[in-house]
Write an enzyme that holds these catalytic residues in place. Structure first.
Site, PDB file in Angstrom:
ATOM      1  CG  HIS A   1      40.996  76.611  63.223  1.00  0.00           C
ATOM      2  ND1 HIS A   1      41.307  76.912  64.643  1.00  0.00           N
ATOM      3  CD2 HIS A   1      40.207  75.856  63.043  1.00  0.00           C
ATOM      4  CE1 HIS A   1      40.410  76.264  65.240  1.00  0.00           C
ATOM      5  NE2 HIS A   1      39.515  75.581  64.401  1.00  0.00           N
TER       6      HIS A   1
ATOM      7  CD  GLU B   1      44.083  79.142  64.337  1.00  0.00           C
ATOM      8  OE1 GLU B   1      43.318  79.730  63.919  1.00  0.00           O
ATOM      9  OE2 GLU B   1      44.024  77.815  64.828  1.00  0.00           O
TER      10      GLU B   1
ATOM     11  CB  CYS C   1      36.801  77.400  66.010  1.00  0.00           C
ATOM     12  SG  CYS C   1      36.199  75.885  65.156  1.00  0.00           S
TER      13      CYS C   1
END
Ligand code: GLN
Length: 425
Positions: free
Chosen positions: A397, A399, A313
């Protein structure tokens, strides 16, 4: 963390709005669910609360609302988030610093909060804007109501707002600055003036959210939550993670893939990082305008080519600039858990979690830098790689917590890159 079946059931707006409805009309809810209701059924008087807050947008519109959490006056940029779940992870994602998050899911607060799901130890966002605040909490993991949680962290929230109308306005006109106030002494004109004299573009927001000194990440992913099959937390690779506002789940996922992690502040000099002899470097997510932090771009420039690099990001945007590209502000950005992305390396479409207002302009990238991922909603650049210098990054993202987890394998690609580099292949 990862959703369980029960968590999901309780997060379903349909399930919970009918539950909340029955509690108001009859005693049915109390009989069937009393064990799940937190003792602080916060404001049983809440449904009848009168409007006591205003959200004034820079376009001159005024939205009357009911407050919860902290009171006062707060300024920020309003963005909408389309995630169905995960409001607590959103509240504690440092990348939301300076922004009001408006949830398009109309029913928020039903699962309360718990400390395991925090993405950082603080709430940095400007405030929360929602349609309906759940009248009760009902989840086995809940330790506190959303209302009490926000009040303790001095974060303002408003509910009973026409979030759909504001979202349509943001989609049409782009992100807007807003001022949220519970102070009756302030006139609409004063609040409007505040909104029109404040800006978020060009401001360094990462300094305030970054850690101040380096530290080792020690938390492991509990086996209940682990889904990287066969990983034994062997700690085969040392990763230095630049904290531009890092989310805990990035660190947990790296640890799951066998990394020992040293987290360093955003201003940590490149030569100090190289002295730590890392196998790889992670540039984290973080709030605000990536072109407002040239010192961080310099650090990335000094490190690429020396050690394998992975950016997420904000880290992706800084890498894009360090490689010679440019970033720009999007109309209303991407904030949600259901963005389709094409992974050009394997042709697959990944459903991804996203949170960004800026993007890398792919046309500005020099030869040799590949666009590896594209957002299928608007064709924007969602991932980069510069194989000649062992760099790769994602705009979104991998994660994601709560899911989707389609992009999790990128962590093993980073590990593979470190492995190849270490063995000189
Ligand atoms: N999640 C992030 O890292 C956000 C990146 C950047 N602050 C943006 O809004 O585009």
């Amino acid at each position: 963390m990862i959703m369980t079946a029960l968590n999901f059931a309780c997060n379903s707006p349909l399930f919970c709005s009918s539950v909340a409805g029955s509690s108001q009309k009859s005693g049915v809810f109390k009989i069937t669910c009393s064990a799940l209701v937190s003792p602080d059924i916060a404001a049983s008087a809440r449904p009848w609360k009168v409007s006591d807050a205003r959200l004034v947008l820079e376009d001159g519109s005024i939205w009357r609302a009911k407050s919860f959490g902290a009171s006062g006056t707060q300024i920020g940029e309003v963005v909408f988030n389309t995630s169905m779940t995960g409001y607590q992870e959103i509240l504690t994602d440092p990348s939301y610093a300076g922004q009001f998050v408006l949830m398009t899911n109309p029913h928020i607060g039903n699962t309360g909060v718990n400390f395991d799901d925090e993405e950082s130890s603080q709430c940095f966002l400007a405030g929360l804007v929602i349609r309906s605040l759940s009248i009760c909490t009902s989840n086995w993991r809940c330790t506190e109501s959303l209302e009490d949680y926000l009040a303790k962290r001095n974060i303002m929230g408003i509910y009973d707002v026409d979030t759909r109308a504001i979202t349509r306005r943001l989609r049409q006109d782009g992100s807007l600055i807003g001022v949220l106030s519970t102070e009756e002494s302030k006139t609409d004109e004063e609040l409007l003036e505040m909104s029109r004299t404040w800006d978020i573009v060009g401001v360094d927001l990462i300094t305030d959210v970054s850690c101040k000194t380096p530290y080792e990440w020690v938390e492991k992913t509990a086996s209940d939550w682990e889904f990287a099959e066969g990983k034994k937390h062997a700690q085969n690779y040392h990763v230095v993670a630049y904290d531009f506002g890092i989310k805990h789940n990035i660190l947990r996922r790296l640890a799951s893939y066998g990394c020992k992690i040293t987290v360093v502040p955003s201003t940590w000099p490149a030569f100090e990082t190289l002295k730590m002899n890392p196998d790889g470097i992670l540039f984290s997510n973080g709030p605000g305008d990536p072109s407002a932090v040239p010192y961080a771009v310099e650090t990335v420039k000094e490190l690429i080519g020396k050690v394998p690099v992975f950016g997420i990001c904000m880290g992706h945007q800084l890498l894009g600039q360090a490689l010679g590209g440019k970033t720009f502000k999007m109309k209303f950005g991407h904030h949600g858990g259901n963005h389709p992305v094409r992974n050009h390396r394997n042709g697959q479409v990944e459903i991804s979690s996203q949170n960004h207002n800026y993007a890398v302009d792919p046309m500005s990238l020099p030869t040799g830098v590949e666009v590896t991922h594209t957002n299928l909603n608007d064709g924007s650049c969602a991932g980069l790689a510069f194989p000649a210098r062992n760099c790769m990054s994602l705009q979104y993202h991998p994660e994601a917590s709560p899911g989707p987890h389609d992009s999790d394998p990128i962590f093993s690609e980073f590990v593979e890159m470190m492995k190849r580099n270490k063995s000189g292949v």
